[in-house]
Every structure is written in C-alpha cells, then in structure tokens.
Design a protein around this motif. Structure first.
Motif, PDB file in Angstrom:
ATOM      1  N   PHE A  80      11.096  -2.369   3.245  1.00 36.40           N
ATOM      2  CA  PHE A  80       9.799  -1.700   3.254  1.00 36.40           C
ATOM      3  C   PHE A  80       9.519  -1.194   4.664  1.00 36.40           C
ATOM      4  O   PHE A  80      10.102  -1.660   5.635  1.00 36.40           O
ATOM      5  N   GLN A  81       8.620  -0.228   4.730  1.00 40.96           N
ATOM      6  CA  GLN A  81       8.203   0.341   6.007  1.00 40.96           C
ATOM      7  C   GLN A  81       7.183  -0.594   6.655  1.00 40.96           C
ATOM      8  O   GLN A  81       6.375  -1.217   5.968  1.00 40.96           O
ATOM      9  N   ILE A 132       6.523  -9.079   1.468  1.00 40.02           N
ATOM     10  CA  ILE A 132       5.553  -8.521   0.534  1.00 40.02           C
ATOM     11  C   ILE A 132       5.334  -9.539  -0.577  1.00 40.02           C
ATOM     12  O   ILE A 132       6.291 -10.076  -1.141  1.00 40.02           O
ATOM     13  N   GLY A 176       1.834  -7.538  -3.848  1.00 41.19           N
ATOM     14  CA  GLY A 176       1.582  -6.137  -3.529  1.00 41.19           C
ATOM     15  C   GLY A 176       1.013  -5.910  -2.132  1.00 41.19           C
ATOM     16  O   GLY A 176       0.506  -4.834  -1.836  1.00 41.19           O
ATOM     17  N   TYR A 177       1.117  -6.912  -1.257  1.00 39.78           N
ATOM     18  CA  TYR A 177       0.617  -6.823   0.116  1.00 39.78           C
ATOM     19  C   TYR A 177       1.701  -7.265   1.091  1.00 39.78           C
ATOM     20  O   TYR A 177       2.416  -8.236   0.831  1.00 39.78           O
ATOM     21  N   LYS A 225      -2.061  -3.408   1.955  1.00 39.17           N
ATOM     22  CA  LYS A 225      -1.610  -2.984   0.634  1.00 39.17           C
ATOM     23  C   LYS A 225      -0.256  -2.296   0.798  1.00 39.17           C
ATOM     24  O   LYS A 225      -0.092  -1.442   1.685  1.00 39.17           O
ATOM     25  N   SER A 226       0.687  -2.637  -0.039  1.00 44.28           N
ATOM     26  CA  SER A 226       2.039  -2.088   0.123  1.00 44.28           C
ATOM     27  C   SER A 226       2.068  -0.576  -0.040  1.00 44.28           C
ATOM     28  O   SER A 226       2.913   0.081   0.567  1.00 44.28           O
ATOM     29  N   GLU A 227       1.132   0.007  -0.786  1.00 46.08           N
ATOM     30  CA  GLU A 227       1.122   1.466  -0.927  1.00 46.08           C
ATOM     31  C   GLU A 227       0.561   2.173   0.308  1.00 46.08           C
ATOM     32  O   GLU A 227       0.600   3.397   0.397  1.00 46.08           O
ATOM     33  N   HIS A 228       0.079   1.404   1.294  1.00 42.77           N
ATOM     34  CA  HIS A 228      -0.480   1.990   2.519  1.00 42.77           C
ATOM     35  C   HIS A 228       0.401   1.750   3.744  1.00 42.77           C
ATOM     36  O   HIS A 228      -0.043   1.960   4.874  1.00 42.77           O
ATOM     37  N   LEU A 229       1.637   1.323   3.547  1.00 39.57           N
ATOM     38  CA  LEU A 229       2.499   0.987   4.680  1.00 39.57           C
ATOM     39  C   LEU A 229       2.915   2.199   5.503  1.00 39.57           C
ATOM     40  O   LEU A 229       3.344   2.049   6.642  1.00 39.57           O
ATOM     41  N   ASP A 230       2.743   3.401   4.949  1.00 36.33           N
ATOM     42  CA  ASP A 230       3.069   4.614   5.703  1.00 36.33           C
ATOM     43  C   ASP A 230       1.902   5.085   6.567  1.00 36.33           C
ATOM     44  O   ASP A 230       2.043   5.997   7.375  1.00 36.33           O
TER      45      ASP A 230
END
Length: 143
Positions: free
Chosen positions: A41-42, A75, A78-79, A95-100
C-alpha cells in the motif's frame, strides 16, 4: 515530490526536548524506501516525512502513545494504522482509500466490546502538532 512538513516536524525536537535536531532523530529516505518498500500500500507523504524527520527519536516516537515503526505499518479494518494508545485502548489510522492524499484526515478507533472509528477532524500534520502540544503541556503542568 517537494518536502512539505520535514522542517516543521524537525522543529519539534528543540521545542519539546530542548536540544537541536540531529540526523539520528530521523530516518534517511534511502532507509525508509527499504522499510516501506515491502508494503503493498501507499504511505501518505506526511507520514513518510514524519519518519524522515523523527523516526529515530524515541523521546517523541514514544512520548505518550506509540508510533508504529515504518516496517510495522499495517492495514486493518480498512485503515492504515500508525499509532497505538499507550494502554491499547485506541489506535489511529487513515482510511485506506485516502492513502494517496499527501496529508490525510486521521481517524481513531476506540477498542472495546464494539470497536468503532471516528474522525479526529484533523490532518496528520495537524494531529501530530496538537498531540505533542497536549503531551508536553500536560507534562509541564505535572512539574
């Protein structure tokens, strides 16, 4: 990518530890690349810069709660977890969808019979500065 927070994170050493920042307080980008490169993950820029500035400074990395070492990031639910509360009653993450996002919002999970996540309503950099202010202000009041 240009550094956004490194100097501000480094400034925490003289502010709270009454000494100058040294290279030993941080982790080189080359070493970080090796430690973070294993992850699938990023890692947000603000957290990478935090480790670069302070990842070797135990007095801050474990000032009250415990920041994960770069190779321990994980992770869960989901975090991306990056900080444990000293009594293990809470964890902080993104939140994993906000790692970028370069400086994402921090979320706290309270660990109890029904763990739940709640926004801290602060970005990582804001959270870190506020947390250290709270930790060290609290210590000054005890003295």
């Amino acid at each position: 990518m240009p550094e956004m927070f490194v100097d501000k994170f480094r400034a925490l050493v003289p502010k709270y530890l009454d000494r100058t920042w040294t290279e030993d307080d941080g982790i080189s980008y080359d070493e970080l690349e090796g430690l973070l490169g294993e992850h699938k993950f990023q890692v947000p820029q603000a957290l990478v810069e935090f480790y670069h500035a302070l990842g070797g400074c135990e007095d801050l990395m474990e000032a009250h709660d415990f920041f994960f070492d770069p190779d321990e990031l994980e992770i869960e639910d989901g975090y991306l977890l990056f900080l444990d509360e000293m009594d293990e009653e809470a964890n902080w993450g993104f939140k994993s969808e906000h790692l970028d996002v370069p400086d994402p919002i921090v979320w706290i999970r309270t660990n109890g019979p029904k763990p739940r996540w709640q926004s801290e309503e602060a970005t990582f950099s804001e959270f870190v500065f506020d947390m250290f202010e709270w930790v060290f202000e609290d210590e000054e009041e005890e003295d």
